[in-house]
Enzyme design. Structure first.
Site, PDB file in Angstrom:
ATOM      1  N   CYS A   2     -16.359  50.327 -38.859  1.00 29.61           N
ATOM      2  CA  CYS A   2     -16.349  50.778 -40.242  1.00 29.61           C
ATOM      3  C   CYS A   2     -15.146  50.238 -41.007  1.00 29.61           C
ATOM      4  O   CYS A   2     -14.099  49.976 -40.423  1.00 29.61           O
ATOM      5  CB  CYS A   2     -16.272  52.293 -40.280  1.00 29.61           C
ATOM      6  SG  CYS A   2     -17.520  53.101 -39.298  1.00 29.61           S
ATOM      7  N   ARG A  27     -15.873  42.581 -39.619  1.00 26.23           N
ATOM      8  CA  ARG A  27     -15.653  43.599 -38.589  1.00 26.23           C
ATOM      9  C   ARG A  27     -16.968  44.149 -38.041  1.00 26.23           C
ATOM     10  O   ARG A  27     -16.975  44.803 -37.016  1.00 26.23           O
ATOM     11  CB  ARG A  27     -14.843  44.753 -39.174  1.00 26.23           C
ATOM     12  CG  ARG A  27     -13.441  44.357 -39.560  1.00 26.23           C
ATOM     13  CD  ARG A  27     -12.802  45.435 -40.400  1.00 26.23           C
ATOM     14  NE  ARG A  27     -12.704  46.681 -39.663  1.00 26.23           N
ATOM     15  CZ  ARG A  27     -11.606  47.101 -39.060  1.00 26.23           C
ATOM     16  NH1 ARG A  27     -10.520  46.382 -39.118  1.00 26.23           N
ATOM     17  NH2 ARG A  27     -11.573  48.234 -38.422  1.00 26.23           N
ATOM     18  N   TRP A  76     -20.485  51.411 -39.516  1.00 26.70           N
ATOM     19  CA  TRP A  76     -21.038  50.893 -38.264  1.00 26.70           C
ATOM     20  C   TRP A  76     -21.461  52.127 -37.482  1.00 26.70           C
ATOM     21  O   TRP A  76     -20.627  52.898 -37.021  1.00 26.70           O
ATOM     22  CB  TRP A  76     -19.961  50.102 -37.518  1.00 26.70           C
ATOM     23  CG  TRP A  76     -20.446  49.348 -36.329  1.00 26.70           C
ATOM     24  CD1 TRP A  76     -21.074  48.134 -36.317  1.00 26.70           C
ATOM     25  CD2 TRP A  76     -20.328  49.741 -34.955  1.00 26.70           C
ATOM     26  NE1 TRP A  76     -21.346  47.753 -35.026  1.00 26.70           N
ATOM     27  CE2 TRP A  76     -20.904  48.719 -34.168  1.00 26.70           C
ATOM     28  CE3 TRP A  76     -19.793  50.849 -34.304  1.00 26.70           C
ATOM     29  CZ2 TRP A  76     -20.962  48.772 -32.784  1.00 26.70           C
ATOM     30  CZ3 TRP A  76     -19.847  50.903 -32.921  1.00 26.70           C
ATOM     31  CH2 TRP A  76     -20.429  49.871 -32.174  1.00 26.70           C
ATOM     32  N   ASN A 102     -13.512  56.501 -41.084  1.00 29.84           N
ATOM     33  CA  ASN A 102     -13.624  55.657 -39.885  1.00 29.84           C
ATOM     34  C   ASN A 102     -13.182  56.509 -38.716  1.00 29.84           C
ATOM     35  O   ASN A 102     -12.179  57.222 -38.818  1.00 29.84           O
ATOM     36  CB  ASN A 102     -12.681  54.451 -39.944  1.00 29.84           C
ATOM     37  CG  ASN A 102     -13.098  53.436 -40.978  1.00 29.84           C
ATOM     38  OD1 ASN A 102     -14.125  53.586 -41.630  1.00 29.84           O
ATOM     39  ND2 ASN A 102     -12.284  52.398 -41.127  1.00 29.84           N
ATOM     40  N   GLY A 103     -13.880  56.393 -37.583  1.00 25.90           N
ATOM     41  CA  GLY A 103     -13.486  57.157 -36.400  1.00 25.90           C
ATOM     42  C   GLY A 103     -14.595  58.108 -35.988  1.00 25.90           C
ATOM     43  O   GLY A 103     -15.744  57.963 -36.421  1.00 25.90           O
ATOM     44  N   GLU A 486     -15.027  34.502 -19.451  1.00 25.57           N
ATOM     45  CA  GLU A 486     -14.921  34.414 -20.904  1.00 25.57           C
ATOM     46  C   GLU A 486     -16.017  33.510 -21.481  1.00 25.57           C
ATOM     47  O   GLU A 486     -16.634  33.831 -22.500  1.00 25.57           O
ATOM     48  CB  GLU A 486     -13.518  33.906 -21.296  1.00 25.57           C
ATOM     49  CG  GLU A 486     -13.351  33.431 -22.721  1.00 25.57           C
ATOM     50  CD  GLU A 486     -13.637  34.488 -23.785  1.00 25.57           C
ATOM     51  OE1 GLU A 486     -13.901  35.645 -23.434  1.00 25.57           O
ATOM     52  OE2 GLU A 486     -13.627  34.127 -24.973  1.00 25.57           O
ATOM     53  N   LYS A 490     -18.832  34.590 -24.274  1.00 25.21           N
ATOM     54  CA  LYS A 490     -19.033  33.895 -25.565  1.00 25.21           C
ATOM     55  C   LYS A 490     -20.512  33.574 -25.756  1.00 25.21           C
ATOM     56  O   LYS A 490     -21.059  33.720 -26.841  1.00 25.21           O
ATOM     57  CB  LYS A 490     -18.262  32.565 -25.615  1.00 25.21           C
ATOM     58  CG  LYS A 490     -16.794  32.561 -25.943  1.00 25.21           C
ATOM     59  CD  LYS A 490     -16.400  32.922 -27.328  1.00 25.21           C
ATOM     60  CE  LYS A 490     -16.227  34.378 -27.507  1.00 25.21           C
ATOM     61  NZ  LYS A 490     -15.136  35.095 -26.978  1.00 25.21           N
ATOM     62  N   GLU A 493     -22.460  36.658 -26.538  1.00 25.30           N
ATOM     63  CA  GLU A 493     -22.157  37.161 -27.884  1.00 25.30           C
ATOM     64  C   GLU A 493     -22.837  36.342 -28.980  1.00 25.30           C
ATOM     65  O   GLU A 493     -23.374  36.907 -29.926  1.00 25.30           O
ATOM     66  CB  GLU A 493     -20.639  37.107 -28.143  1.00 25.30           C
ATOM     67  CG  GLU A 493     -19.845  38.173 -27.443  1.00 25.30           C
ATOM     68  CD  GLU A 493     -18.338  37.991 -27.636  1.00 25.30           C
ATOM     69  OE1 GLU A 493     -17.649  38.987 -27.860  1.00 25.30           O
ATOM     70  OE2 GLU A 493     -17.843  36.844 -27.539  1.00 25.30           O
ATOM     71  N   HIS A 509     -22.699  34.598  -1.921  1.00 28.66           N
ATOM     72  CA  HIS A 509     -22.871  36.039  -1.673  1.00 28.66           C
ATOM     73  C   HIS A 509     -23.891  36.658  -2.620  1.00 28.66           C
ATOM     74  O   HIS A 509     -23.814  37.845  -2.920  1.00 28.66           O
ATOM     75  CB  HIS A 509     -21.524  36.758  -1.795  1.00 28.66           C
ATOM     76  CG  HIS A 509     -20.522  36.274  -0.790  1.00 28.66           C
ATOM     77  ND1 HIS A 509     -20.650  36.494   0.557  1.00 28.66           N
ATOM     78  CD2 HIS A 509     -19.402  35.537  -0.942  1.00 28.66           C
ATOM     79  CE1 HIS A 509     -19.645  35.939   1.201  1.00 28.66           C
ATOM     80  NE2 HIS A 509     -18.877  35.339   0.314  1.00 28.66           N
ATOM     81  N   LYS A 608     -15.988  43.538 -34.673  1.00 26.92           N
ATOM     82  CA  LYS A 608     -14.754  42.802 -34.409  1.00 26.92           C
ATOM     83  C   LYS A 608     -13.685  43.698 -33.808  1.00 26.92           C
ATOM     84  O   LYS A 608     -12.968  43.322 -32.909  1.00 26.92           O
ATOM     85  CB  LYS A 608     -14.260  42.192 -35.724  1.00 26.92           C
ATOM     86  CG  LYS A 608     -12.975  41.380 -35.605  1.00 26.92           C
ATOM     87  CD  LYS A 608     -13.225  40.091 -34.877  1.00 26.92           C
ATOM     88  CE  LYS A 608     -11.993  39.260 -34.669  1.00 26.92           C
ATOM     89  NZ  LYS A 608     -12.219  38.300 -33.556  1.00 26.92           N
TER      90      LYS A 608
END
Ligand code: G6P
Length: 613
Positions: A2, A27, A76, A102-103, A486, A490, A493, A509, A608
């Site tokens: 948010c 964000r 959000w 927000n929160g 990483e 990516k 995402e 394995h 974000k």
């Protein structure tokens, strides 16, 4: 996550706040809204829309929207679906109090049940809506008074912007465990924002609120005051944010993600600037001066971070063990905070975060502090919550990162981790010669990165070839095992393709069972101490007809006959190879995402800055 934007000042077009809100789009959000005091009707007008901020803009359309104070919000969803009713601002029963938040309000259900019994009517499924109703309950003409009383009953995390029709010359802010700041404009104008990038076009002078503080903004000279919930005044001078407007523009690139990938020669240079002392084979880190002696006593390192930053932290683990001789371990914030961590004052906690606002990382660092561990932050956002929470810090200076998927901020984290391992190493057994070698190699990085970036169109070609894949392994060993984790993240995402990072040694394995001609692997195989082992792993995949793309060191012609495609990176010290190998993975993920028509800067469902648990 948010976003909040607030404005109080002249009775001017409220679109001033809309522009600021758009700067927070990166964000991640799913709906937006506005509320403002209309001086003609003496009412608060409000509008909300689902989807992109342009939808809200369309609703605001041709209307002559002048007002002050003004509140904007991008939501959000956490509690309740993505609907107009659930979008902020939320209001009380009388159309008097309007709130953006927000929160998460943790005890909202109990509060809501009680308020309903008392006769309040709720129109949304959100946790936020309890706040305007609580303020309504206590409102007797003074907004901050009522807010203070309301917040005494609230448990959870919040950044709040509040306005009231019946106390119209104020914008009240409150903060607990979610970021919020005041921007000091010209001619008695004040702004409020959850992120400094929202308001940098208007002012660079900002004041960050701390937990448990309330701010009252009015459009008169010196018109803001801060106090704690017991009404004790708080004096805090404005500070200048280091971010500038140019940093937040696309500069002709199709996407922020590509711009930020291409900026890496500069961001690495900025991360290293003035920090390497070649004569001493050491580094100068101003932020660590005060705890220099304490750091000499440290016996272990605990790294804490989330997402991409946690993989960078894992590279750090290998660096600290090899160069500083310190036993080292990485945890993700969300796990660490609920474990019973065995750490003490001999354990150095290194916290890594681009935003400096990730809720789980923040909670983890608080836990580490409680255990007496000295804490160092590797943070990109100055003045952020984590930057303020840690004992000492080393800023990454990567500049604002707008694309949700982290690129330049994460390689800057690696550069700083290398600096820190050199610093801790030189406090211990690391030789002058090795220190000098590391320093020289670090300084070469911007040039080496440029060479990798010159291969962008080849990488785009490879992405085209693999455009229709459904699954992918990204495999590496030692320093490049976290780089593989990483790379896979990516690709998930931005391309929405199922990709997993694996350690080469783990192939037999389990992972090998999935290999066939439709299941490719990207193998990070620089000419380093584990090269032969990686080549064996590649052979095992090729024997089962799995396609392999290798990321290999320039000059290695042999690899061409073993794999299907090669992306070359220049030679560097083994510990620094992830900085170079991650870049082709970023580009591969970016091009795959673009080819698939995805919104690469704002991947679906992601945010974000994750300021809730
Ligand atoms: C989110 C972002 C990631 C980031 C992670 C940690 O998931 O989308 O790009 O790596 O949070 O964020 P931080 O700001 O703490 O580095």
């Amino acid at each position: 996550m948010c976003g909040i934007v607030g404005y109080i000042g002249h009775n001017r077009d409220i679109r001033i706040g809309l522009e600021a809100l758009k700067r927070l789009e990166y964000r991640g959000y799913d709906s937006s809204g506005v509320a403002f005091y209309n001086k003609e009707t003496k009412q608060i007008d409000s509008m909300r829309a689902v989807g992109k901020i342009v939808n809200l803009e369309e609703k605001m359309g041709g209307l002559d929207l002048k007002g002050s104070p003004v509140l904007f919000h991008s939501r959000w969803a956490t509690h309740g679906n993505v609907t107009e009713e659930n979008a902020h601002p939320h209001q009380d029963c009388k159309g008097n109090v309007f709130v953006v938040h927000n929160g998460i309000i943790e005890n909202y259900q109990q509060l809501k049940d009680k308020l309903i019994k008392e006769g309040h009517t709720f129109t949304s499924q959100t946790d936020t809506e309890v706040i305007p109703h609580l303020i309504e309950k206590f409102f007797e003409g003074n907004l901050e008074e009522a807010t203070r009383k309301a917040l005494a009953l609230v448990k959870g995390a919040y950044a709040l912007g509040i306005i009231a029709r019946d106390d119209p010359n104020k914008l009240v802010l409150a903060k607990y465990s979610a970021p919020l700041l005041i921007g000091i404009g010209e001619n008695n104008e004040y702004l409020a924002a959850s992120d400094p990038s929202a308001i940098i076009t208007h002012t660079k002078n900002v004041v960050y609120l701390e937990d448990g503080e309330l701010a009252i903004l009015t459009s008169i000279p010196g018109g803001f005051s801060i106090e704690d919930y017991s009404r004790n005044p708080v004096k805090r001078a404005p500070r200048e944010t280091e971010w500038n407007v140019e940093d937040a523009k696309k500069d002709g690139y199709a996407h922020f993600m590509l711009k930020e990938i291409m900026e890496q020669p500069k961001s690495i240079k900025d991360a290293l600037r003035g920090r390497i002392v070649l004569e001493d084979g050491s580094v100068k880190l101003g932020g660590l001066e005060d705890i220099k002696e304490k750091l000499k006593e440290v016996e272990r390192v605990q790294v804490l971070a989330c997402g991409t930053a946690s993989f960078m932290g894992k590279v750090g683990e290998y660096m600290f063990e090899e160069y500083a001789g310190l036993s080292s371990k990485g945890d993700i914030g969300s796990e660490f905070r609920y474990k019973k961590p065995v750490i003490d004052k001999k354990t150095l906690t290194v916290v890594i975060s681009q935003s400096g606002e990730t809720a789980d990382t923040l909670a983890a660092v608080k836990e580490a502090k409680r255990k007496g561990s000295p804490t160092i932050g590797i943070i990109n956002t100055m003045g952020s919550s984590i930057a303020r929470e840690v004992e000492q810090g080393i800023y990454t200076h990567a500049g604002p990162e707008i694309a949700v998927a982290s690129t330049k901020a994460s390689t800057a984290q690696l550069a700083v981790l290398a600096l820190l391992s050199l610093y801790l190493g030189r406090q211990r057994d690391l030789s002058l010669v090795m220190g000098q070698r590391m320093g020289k190699e670090l300084l070469r990085l911007p040039e080496l990165i440029k060479k990798v970036l010159e291969r962008a169109s080849d990488i785009e070609g490879i992405a085209r070839k693999y455009e229709n894949i459904k699954n992918l392994w990204v495999m590496g060993r030692k320093y490049n095992y976290p780089a593989a984790l990483e790379g896979a993240l990516k690709i998930k995402e931005t391309a929405y393709i199922h990709a997993e990072g694996i350690a080469g040694g783990e192939l037999k394995h389990g992972a090998l069972a999935l290999i066939d001609e439709d299941f490719p692997t990207i193998a990070i195989v620089p000419s380093d101490s584990v090269y032969e082992k990686m080549v064996s792993n590649i052979q095992e995949i090729k024997a089962r007809k799995g396609p392999v793309i290798a990321i290999a060191t320039e000059g290695n012609e042999d690899i061409k006959s073993t794999v299907d495609d090669v992306i070359y990176i220049p030679k560097t010290l083994e510990m620094l190879t992830p900085i170079l190998s991650i870049i082709p993975l970023q580009l591969f993920a970016y091009y795959l995402g673009v080819l698939k028509g995805n919104d690469v800067d704002k991947p679906r469902n992601l945010a974000k800055s994750v300021t809730v648990e």
